[in-house]
Motif scaffolding. Structure first.
Motif, PDB file in Angstrom:
ATOM      1  N   UNK A 191       0.834  -1.194   0.000  1.00 27.28           N
ATOM      2  CA  UNK A 191       0.000   0.000   0.000  1.00 27.28           C
ATOM      3  C   UNK A 191       0.875   1.253   0.000  1.00 27.28           C
ATOM      4  N   UNK A 192       0.556   2.195  -0.873  1.00 26.48           N
ATOM      5  CA  UNK A 192       1.308   3.456  -0.910  1.00 26.48           C
ATOM      6  C   UNK A 192       1.120   4.251   0.377  1.00 26.48           C
ATOM      7  N   UNK A 193      -0.080   4.212   0.933  1.00 26.85           N
ATOM      8  CA  UNK A 193      -0.387   4.972   2.160  1.00 26.85           C
ATOM      9  C   UNK A 193      -0.168   4.056   3.365  1.00 26.85           C
ATOM     10  N   UNK A 194       1.104   3.843   3.715  1.00 26.01           N
ATOM     11  CA  UNK A 194       1.430   2.858   4.749  1.00 26.01           C
ATOM     12  C   UNK A 194       0.859   3.258   6.114  1.00 26.01           C
ATOM     13  N   UNK A 195       1.145   4.482   6.552  1.00 27.13           N
ATOM     14  CA  UNK A 195       0.710   4.899   7.888  1.00 27.13           C
ATOM     15  C   UNK A 195      -0.807   4.895   8.006  1.00 27.13           C
ATOM     16  N   UNK A 196      -1.469   5.349   6.955  1.00 23.48           N
ATOM     17  CA  UNK A 196      -2.920   5.403   6.986  1.00 23.48           C
ATOM     18  C   UNK A 196      -3.516   3.990   6.994  1.00 23.48           C
TER      19      UNK A 196
END
Length: 317
Positions: A305-310
Motif C-alpha cells: 500500500x502506498x499509504x502505509x501509515x494510513x
C-alpha cells in the motif's frame, strides 16, 4: 555519568570493531592481488557505493541509497554501486544454523546491472559471494573499485569487509541506516539522525580514536499536509468494522512467516472469534497455507500500500 548499560554497549561496539579490523586484516593477507593507494590528485570525481544488498522502492534503505546518489550527482559526482552480498543459505542447510539470517537482494547472480529506483538510474556491479568463491568475489570488487579511481568509497548500511579493505585504496566513508554507531574500521563516519547532547556523547564514546564524524542533515521525502492524508476504515479493505484486526506488516513476509507462525495465528483465531489478521505486504505463501481452510475468510491480504501509515491505522494491534 554513563549508565552501566551504556558502558556495556560501548564496550561491545569496541569489541565488534576489533573483530571487524581483525577480519579485514586476515582477509587482506589471503587476497592474491595487492592494490596501491590512490593519491588524491589521481582520483576521479566519482563515488563508489558499497552495499550488502539492494532491493526496490518498498525498502527504506534502498530509497535512502537512491537519495544519496541523487544528492552526490547534483554535486557533480559520478556514482557507481558495488553490491557485495553473501549467498543465501540453502534451505537444505537450514538445520545447521542457529537462527539463520536471510539477505534478500535484488539480484541473485554476479552481474553488471542497471535499474531505476525512485526515478533515478542506478548502475554498477552485483557480486554474490559464497563459501567457494568468497575471495575471488572480493578481488573482483577491489579491481572494479580501483579501476574507477573514486574520490571516496561510501559504505551504506550493514558494513561488509569490502569497506575496510578499501582503506588501502582510497578514502572510505561509512553511514549506518540505524541510529547506533557503526562498529567499522574506516576513517570517516557519516550520520543523518538528530542526537541530543547525551546521545552524541554516548555515540562518540563508541568511536575509534581519530574517527571523524560528519553530520549529513537532509529530508529525503516530501511530507504531506494533514489535508492530503487519507482516512481509512476497516471496511475500505473489506473487513467488518466490528472485527479486532491484528496487522502484520513487512517487506519479507514470505520469508519471515512460516508454518509455526501460522499455527500461532490459528490458535489466536480459535480462541477469539472476533480476531482477524491483515497482512500488509506480499505474502503469497501464507495465502496458500490458509487456502480452502476454515480460517481463509479471517486472513486479509492487503498487498503493498502506498499509504502505509494510513493503512496500519485501521489495526487494533
Amino acid at each position: 555519568t554513563l549508565t552501566s548499560i551504556v558502558k556495556d554497549e560501548i564496550a561491545q561496539c569496541k569489541r565488534h570493531r576489533a573483530s571487524y579490523r581483525c577480519l579485514v586484516q586476515e582477509t587482506q593477507k589471503l587476497l592474491e592481488k595487492k592494490y596501491s593507494y590512490l593519491p588524491y590528485e589521481t582520483r576521479n570525481k566519482k563515488v563508489v557505493f558499497v552495499l550488502s544488498l539492494l532491493q526496490d522502492e518498498t525498502n527504506a534503505p534502498t530509497r535512502k541509497t537512491a537519495f544519496f546518489q541523487k544528492y552526490l550527482k547534483e554535486l557533480g559526482y559520478e556514482v557507481s554501486v558495488v553490491i557485495f552480498c553473501g549467498a543465501s543459505i540453502d534451505h537444505a542447510e537450514e538445520a545447521d544454523w542457529y537462527r539463520p539470517r536471510y539477505l534478500l537482494n535484488r539480484y541473485e547472480e554476479t552481474t553488471s546491472f542497471t535499474c531505476e529506483i525512485d526515478g533515478d538510474r542506478v548502475e554498477g556491479l552485483n557480486l554474490m559471494a559464497g563459501k567457494y568463491n568468497y575471495f575471488q568475489r572480493l578481488e573482483k570488487a577491489m579491481e572494479f573499485i580501483w579501476q574507477e579511481r573514486p574520490e571516496f568509497v561510501f559504505s551504506l548500511g550493514l558494513p561488509t569487509p569490502l569497506a575496510g579493505l578499501c582503506n588501502s585504496i582510497t578514502t572510505v566513508v561509512a553511514l549506518n541506516f540505524e541510529k547506533r554507531a557503526l562498529a567499522v574500521d574506516v576513517p570517516i563516519i557519516a550520520r543523518y539522525f538528530n542526537y541530543s547532547q547525551e546521545e552524541d556523547r554516548e555515540y562518540r564514546a563508541c568511536l575509534a580514536e581519530g574517527q571523524l564524524v560528519v553530520d549529513v542533515k537532509h529530508s529525503y521525502q516530501k511530507l504531506k499536509s494533514e489535508s492530503d492524508k487519507k482516512l481509512y476504515g476497516k471496511s475500505d479493505f473489506g473487513i467488518p468494522e466490528e472485527r479486532f484486526v491484528v496487522m502484520i506488516a513487512g517487506n519479507r513476509l514470505d520469508i519471515e512467516i512460516d508454518e509455526s507462525f501460522a499455527a500461532i495465528m490459528k490458535a489466536a483465531m480459535d480462541k477469539e472469534e472476533g480476531i482477524v489478521f491483515a497482512m500488509l505486504g506480499n505474502c503469497d505463501s501464507l495465502r496458500q497455507f490458509f487456502q480452502d481452510t476454515p480460517y481463509e475468510s479471517r486472513v486479509y491480504f492487503l498487498g503493498l500500500q502506498d499509504e502505509f501509515r494510513e493503512t496500519i491505522a485501521i489495526a487494533d494491534v
